[in-house]
Design a protein around this motif. Structure first.
Motif, mmCIF file in Angstrom:
data_model
loop_
_atom_site.group_PDB
_atom_site.id
_atom_site.type_symbol
_atom_site.label_atom_id
_atom_site.label_comp_id
_atom_site.label_asym_id
_atom_site.label_seq_id
_atom_site.Cartn_x
_atom_site.Cartn_y
_atom_site.Cartn_z
ATOM 1 N N ASN A 1 41.148 -24.993 16.319
ATOM 2 C CA ASN A 1 42.431 -23.834 16.234
ATOM 3 C C ASN A 1 41.923 -22.434 16.799
ATOM 4 O O ASN A 1 42.597 -21.600 17.322
ATOM 5 C CB ASN A 1 42.618 -23.233 14.883
ATOM 6 C CG ASN A 1 43.573 -24.349 14.160
ATOM 7 O OD1 ASN A 1 43.873 -25.525 14.441
ATOM 8 N ND2 ASN A 1 43.891 -24.016 12.900
ATOM 9 N N ASP B 1 41.476 -22.214 20.138
ATOM 10 C CA ASP B 1 42.146 -21.765 21.275
ATOM 11 C C ASP B 1 43.563 -21.746 21.137
ATOM 12 O O ASP B 1 44.502 -21.732 22.021
ATOM 13 C CB ASP B 1 42.069 -23.182 22.091
ATOM 14 C CG ASP B 1 41.436 -22.785 23.615
ATOM 15 O OD1 ASP B 1 41.014 -21.419 23.675
ATOM 16 O OD2 ASP B 1 41.614 -23.716 24.417
ATOM 17 N N ARG B 2 44.138 -21.469 19.766
ATOM 18 C CA ARG B 2 45.298 -21.202 19.554
ATOM 19 C C ARG B 2 45.587 -19.491 18.989
ATOM 20 O O ARG B 2 44.670 -19.068 18.568
ATOM 21 C CB ARG B 2 45.893 -22.059 18.244
ATOM 22 C CG ARG B 2 45.753 -23.619 18.349
ATOM 23 C CD ARG B 2 46.229 -24.109 17.053
ATOM 24 N NE ARG B 2 46.538 -25.336 17.498
ATOM 25 C CZ ARG B 2 46.796 -26.511 16.360
ATOM 26 N NH1 ARG B 2 47.202 -25.833 14.997
ATOM 27 N NH2 ARG B 2 47.008 -27.597 16.595
ATOM 28 N N VAL C 1 46.248 -20.538 12.576
ATOM 29 C CA VAL C 1 45.702 -19.815 13.707
ATOM 30 C C VAL C 1 44.808 -18.899 13.108
ATOM 31 O O VAL C 1 45.056 -17.937 12.375
ATOM 32 C CB VAL C 1 46.713 -19.200 14.555
ATOM 33 C CG1 VAL C 1 45.949 -17.806 15.703
ATOM 34 C CG2 VAL C 1 47.645 -19.960 15.463
ATOM 35 N N VAL D 1 46.450 -21.583 23.975
ATOM 36 C CA VAL D 1 47.863 -22.043 23.852
ATOM 37 C C VAL D 1 48.548 -21.060 22.933
ATOM 38 O O VAL D 1 48.078 -20.512 21.920
ATOM 39 C CB VAL D 1 48.200 -23.102 23.190
ATOM 40 C CG1 VAL D 1 49.658 -23.752 23.041
ATOM 41 C CG2 VAL D 1 47.575 -24.459 24.016
ATOM 42 N N SER E 1 52.226 -26.237 14.075
ATOM 43 C CA SER E 1 51.101 -27.063 14.378
ATOM 44 C C SER E 1 51.389 -28.188 15.262
ATOM 45 O O SER E 1 50.538 -28.372 16.310
ATOM 46 C CB SER E 1 50.339 -27.390 13.136
ATOM 47 O OG SER E 1 48.982 -27.873 13.365
ATOM 48 N N PHE F 1 52.177 -26.781 18.868
ATOM 49 C CA PHE F 1 50.770 -26.272 19.420
ATOM 50 C C PHE F 1 50.033 -27.565 19.920
ATOM 51 O O PHE F 1 49.575 -27.705 21.082
ATOM 52 C CB PHE F 1 49.994 -25.845 18.379
ATOM 53 C CG PHE F 1 49.720 -24.167 18.390
ATOM 54 C CD1 PHE F 1 49.327 -23.385 19.503
ATOM 55 C CD2 PHE F 1 50.161 -23.476 17.222
ATOM 56 C CE1 PHE F 1 49.396 -21.672 19.278
ATOM 57 C CE2 PHE F 1 50.195 -22.153 16.941
ATOM 58 C CZ PHE F 1 49.869 -21.161 18.082
ATOM 59 N N ASP F 2 49.842 -28.573 19.289
ATOM 60 C CA ASP F 2 49.440 -29.806 19.863
ATOM 61 C C ASP F 2 49.826 -30.383 20.871
ATOM 62 O O ASP F 2 49.531 -30.665 21.960
ATOM 63 C CB ASP F 2 49.330 -30.699 18.826
ATOM 64 C CG ASP F 2 48.470 -31.973 19.092
ATOM 65 O OD1 ASP F 2 47.306 -31.838 19.022
ATOM 66 O OD2 ASP F 2 48.901 -32.975 19.517
ATOM 67 N N SER G 1 49.772 -28.043 24.017
ATOM 68 C CA SER G 1 48.343 -28.284 24.722
ATOM 69 C C SER G 1 47.844 -29.183 25.325
ATOM 70 O O SER G 1 46.992 -29.570 26.267
ATOM 71 C CB SER G 1 47.058 -28.051 23.337
ATOM 72 O OG SER G 1 47.221 -29.458 22.819
ATOM 73 N N ILE H 1 56.547 -21.737 22.378
ATOM 74 C CA ILE H 1 54.892 -22.142 22.235
ATOM 75 C C ILE H 1 54.719 -22.744 23.707
ATOM 76 O O ILE H 1 55.417 -23.687 24.104
ATOM 77 C CB ILE H 1 54.594 -23.428 21.001
ATOM 78 C CG1 ILE H 1 55.176 -22.687 19.817
ATOM 79 C CG2 ILE H 1 53.192 -23.257 20.933
ATOM 80 C CD1 ILE H 1 56.609 -23.070 19.283
ATOM 81 N N SER I 1 51.292 -23.163 26.780
ATOM 82 C CA SER I 1 49.932 -22.961 27.112
ATOM 83 C C SER I 1 49.997 -21.624 28.023
ATOM 84 O O SER I 1 51.038 -21.366 28.701
ATOM 85 C CB SER I 1 49.254 -24.032 27.896
ATOM 86 O OG SER I 1 49.800 -24.454 29.164
#
Length: 299
Positions: free
Chosen positions: A7, A9-10, A56, A113, A134, A137-138, A141, A214, A216
């Motif tokens: 996390n 990088d979130r 996060v 991201v 979540s 985010f995945d 990314s 959301i 990157s």
């Protein structure tokens, strides 16, 4: 949901610069609705921060507000790093705030991201929201997708924009199926009249546009470069000084008043071809004005 080790990088950007005019006389410019306690024991802003903490880390949460409200934001969030509260010199709508958020994130991680979330929404089901966030985010990314969270309409509301959704999308290759359903976003529709809203709700192919995005750092800056080159250039300048609060404040004070006032929906979302809509399968309300608060209090 446990916090995962990847996390770091979130990032979350919480937009908290509203003036609170629609909740007058309880809210004033210094204490707009996101900073007052109306539902529960904490303010909407405090709830917004608590809600994302399992997804996060606190050090990766930024609050974009204004100079009048910044002291109260810092007071309400004492554990948040002081430099993570950034004040816009003047309000320039959501595209400028997103651009500033991208500069802040990129200065810390160019592989980051970021989620852009409003400060004043009511989301009682934290765990369901955290699962959707979540998964977003995945997905964001793994490629160049711009992800937005759409809320399934419960009524033909005329106060929200809508997103027309296409077919459900399969998960990326080699990725276990998400718990969240993702659709191709076909188009963004402005606030409709009642007949249109009824048509949208009955079709089952529309979601409310909740203003949650959301993407990157690379994806959003590429989008700005293609569709809003002036914003992209501003992002590069702010990125260069974003790690130094004093320098950033100085640059923003000089440049922000001349920045184009435009929403992120008009500036980017309506032009982009790579938009994916996540099914926001959780309870949600946008506390736009007193009737929405009355609705929540009666639940």
């Amino acid at each position: 949901m446990k916090t995962k080790s990847n996390n770091s990088d979130r990032f979350v950007i919480i937009m908290a610069g509203g003036r609170g005019e629609r909740f007058w006389p309880i809210s004033r410019e210094k204490t707009p609705k996101q900073l007052i306690t109306l539902l529960g024991k904490t303010s909407f802003l405090q709830q917004a921060v608590e809600r994302v903490l399992p997804v996060v880390p606190l050090k990766n949460i930024f609050i974009i507000t204004n100079a009048v409200q910044a002291p109260e934001v810092r007071r309400q969030l004492p554990k948040l790093p002081k430099d993570n509260v950034v004040a816009e010199p003047v309000g320039r709508d959501t595209c400028a705030a997103v651009t500033l958020g991208a500069a802040l994130v990129g200065a810390r991680s160019t592989t980051g991201v970021m989620a852009v979330l409003p400060a004043d929404h009511v989301i009682p089901e934290d765990k369901k929201f955290q699962q959707v966030l979540s998964d977003c985010f995945d997905l964001a990314s793994r490629g160049r997708a711009i992800v937005t969270i759409g809320i399934k309409p419960t009524e033909p509301a005329t106060g929200y924009g809508y997103i027309q959704t296409g077919e459900p999308l399969p998960p990326p290759q080699g990725v276990k199926a998400y718990k969240t359903t993702f659709f191709r976003a076909e188009r963004f529709v402005e606030k409709p009249n009642l007949d249109k809203a009824l048509e949208y709700v009955n079709s089952g192919h529309y979601r409310w546009n909740a203003g949650m995005f959301i993407w990157s750092f690379v994806t959003v800056t590429e989008g700005l470069q293609k569709h809003q080159p002036e914003m992209f250039e501003a992002c590069q300048r702010w990125f260069a000084v974003a790690k130094n609060q004093a320098k950033l404040d100085k640059v923003l004070a000089k440049e922000y008043p001349a920045i184009k006032k435009v929403s992120i929906d008009y500036a980017l979302m309506e032009h982009a071809q790579n938009v994916v809509c996540a099914d926001g399968a959780f309870e949600w309300d946008d506390l736009g004005a007193w009737p929405a608060l009355a609705r929540q209090l009666s639940l």
